[in-house]
Design an enzyme around this catalytic site. Structure first.
Site, PDB file in Angstrom:
ATOM      1  N   ARG A   1      40.482  58.290  42.363  1.00  0.00           N
ATOM      2  CA  ARG A   1      40.423  57.465  43.565  1.00  0.00           C
ATOM      3  C   ARG A   1      41.787  57.436  44.237  1.00  0.00           C
ATOM      4  NH1 ARG A   1      36.569  52.431  41.443  1.00  0.00           N
ATOM      5  NH2 ARG A   1      34.948  53.807  40.589  1.00  0.00           N
TER       6      ARG A   1
ATOM      7  N   ARG B   1      40.953  49.947  31.528  1.00  0.00           N
ATOM      8  CA  ARG B   1      41.052  48.482  31.570  1.00  0.00           C
ATOM      9  C   ARG B   1      40.651  47.864  30.231  1.00  0.00           C
ATOM     10  NH1 ARG B   1      40.135  45.958  37.566  1.00  0.00           N
ATOM     11  NH2 ARG B   1      41.583  47.367  38.620  1.00  0.00           N
TER      12      ARG B   1
ATOM     13  N   GLU C   1      38.350  42.414  36.590  1.00  0.00           N
ATOM     14  CA  GLU C   1      37.106  43.185  36.523  1.00  0.00           C
ATOM     15  C   GLU C   1      37.236  44.368  35.580  1.00  0.00           C
ATOM     16  OE1 GLU C   1      34.787  46.566  38.974  1.00  0.00           O
ATOM     17  OE2 GLU C   1      36.068  45.242  40.154  1.00  0.00           O
TER      18      GLU C   1
ATOM     19  N   SER D   1      31.276  46.741  36.814  1.00  0.00           N
ATOM     20  CA  SER D   1      30.512  46.284  37.970  1.00  0.00           C
ATOM     21  C   SER D   1      29.138  46.933  37.885  1.00  0.00           C
ATOM     22  CB  SER D   1      31.225  46.683  39.264  1.00  0.00           C
ATOM     23  OG  SER D   1      30.610  46.100  40.382  1.00  0.00           O
TER      24      SER D   1
END
Length: 427
Positions: A262, A391, A349, A352
């Protein structure tokens, strides 16, 4: 992509949905554009029908040796042939304009999605586990990793610039262990099929899942025109593009452990320290392909599968129902799973999970048919992180930190760590 027929029949519903997403009304403009397109299509059909009828009449006139009528009919057919290309081009342009606008309109939220502007309006669905009970000082992951000697941002910057990380030795192995654990859990217990798929895709694949045309700036493109995947959702969902599936074989559940890429174009100044927001990161993706009736239940199931990863790791987290203003472009409803990070003293987060209805399927032309029905319907698609490996690594580092700076390996990861039970400072 939304169905233009649904928009024609429900213009108020579209504008109400857009208002929930803080977007301007578009129904009147779309309906007017579609009426113009439909008028041109009808005119074309009328011209084609008249041309075909006149051609038959020419034969009849010639059979009757009525040359005057035959000549008039031939002139009419010639005029129609001259007129039709312009109408065909107008129809192509109007269809392209309509499809382009439709491709940029976000999905319609489900009725039970909370209305709000941003993440401050998200709603807690549940909280699981407890924060760490130790008394020593919490530290952020980059401090822990650099002190151990296994996380190097300077060398990564020398190789690739900002937003990259080099992991070595036991931290590199811990990251790999997390990914393998997630895959084994989802394939062995949750019924997902493991897929090894390309990391580069064509325009059509990115369009199918909604990354194009609206979000091109968030992506990396190769010199030969392919795109690096921002998530394996792109490849896993597009596995059924253009296909007609048997309803009896649904749901299809796919998982993949891949790098994701990304550009983080809109993240200047955010999370610049550490490895929370990277240009390249590992993620275990979950994708489900269902029929219309099963999609909502599948969404709950998928979210539970992602939550189970954190439960097995003993990590404290909360699951949030995203409000309309914080929800992704293609989603009808989204749960964000936020893991507790002691070093930041906040939740972040880590997964998702979204149900998209037939929004992506219309773009991909992915359908299903029951054995009792000749008609086809668009499949419903779902996607989620099961979970973001980088993460998750951060969460394990910060939650399993010992007072001496070492990291205790969670029990579920021990089979993947080759006998290592504690990650200690490099000699």
């Amino acid at each position: 992509m939304l169905d233009i027929k649904w928009i024609r029949d429900n213009p108020e519903a579209l504008d109400a949905a857009l208002a929930k997403r803080s977007a301007d009304p578009m129904a009147a403009m779309l309906v007017a554009l579609d009426e113009k397109r439909r008028s041109v299509v009808q005119s074309l059909q009328d011209m084609q029908a008249r041309r075909n009828a006149a051609s038959k009449e020419i034969g009849a006139a010639m059979a009757q040796k009525n040359s005057e009528l035959a000549d008039r009919l031939k002139a009419e057919v010639a005029a129609l042939k001259d007129t039709m290309p312009a109408a065909e081009e107008q129809e192509r342009q109007l269809s392209a304009e309509l499809n382009d606008i439709l491709s940029r309109i976000p999905n319609v939220p489900l009725d039970d999605v909370p209305v709000g502007k941003d993440e401050a309006d998200n709603v807690v669905a549940r909280v699981v586990g407890q924060k760490p009970g130790w008394n020593h000082k919490a530290r952020e992951h980059f401090e822990i990793g650099e002190n151990l000697g296994y996380m190097d941002f300077e060398r990564a910057a020398k190789l690739s610039g900002a937003r990259f990380t080099v992991l070595t030795s036991q931290l590199a192995r811990l990251e790999r262990a997390l990914g393998q654990f997630m895959l084994d859990l989802h394939t062995g217990e949750h019924g997902y099929i493991e897929v090894s798929s390309p990391l580069m895709v064509r325009d059509e694949a990115m369009y199918g899942t909604g990354q194009l045309p609206k979000f091109s700036e968030d992506l990396f493109k190769t010199t030969d025109g392919r795109w690096l995947i921002p998530t394996a959702e792109v490849t896993l969902t597009n596995l059924v593009a253009g296909e007609i599936l048997d309803q009896e074989k649904l749901p299809l559940r796919f998982t993949a452990l891949t790098p994701s890429f990304r550009s983080e174009a809109g993240s200047a100044g955010r999370d610049t320290r550490g490895m929370l927001r990277q240009h390249q990161f590992w993620k275990c993706e979950l994708v489900s392909i269902t029929d219309a009736e099963s999609a909502i239940a599948e969404h709950e199931r998928m979210t539970a599968c992602a939550e189970e990863v954190l439960k097995r790791l003993g990590l404290h987290f909360r699951t949030m129902t995203l409000c309309t203003g914080d929800m992704g472009f293609g989603a009808r409803k989204t749960y964000d799973i936020e893991v507790w990070l002691p070093g930041q003293d906040t939740y972040r987060e880590i997964s998702s999970c979204s149900v998209c209805g037939d929004f992506q399927a219309r773009r991909m032309n992915a359908r299903y048919r029951s054995k009792d029905d000749k008609a086809t319907k668009f499949v419903h698609t779902l996607n989620g992180s099961g979970t973001a490996v980088g993460r998750c690594l951060i969460a394990v580092m910060e939650n399993y930190l010992n007072e001496d700076g070492s990291i205790t390996v969670p029990d579920v990861l021990l089979p993947y760590m080759g006998g290592v039970t504690k990650i200690e400072k490099a000699d």
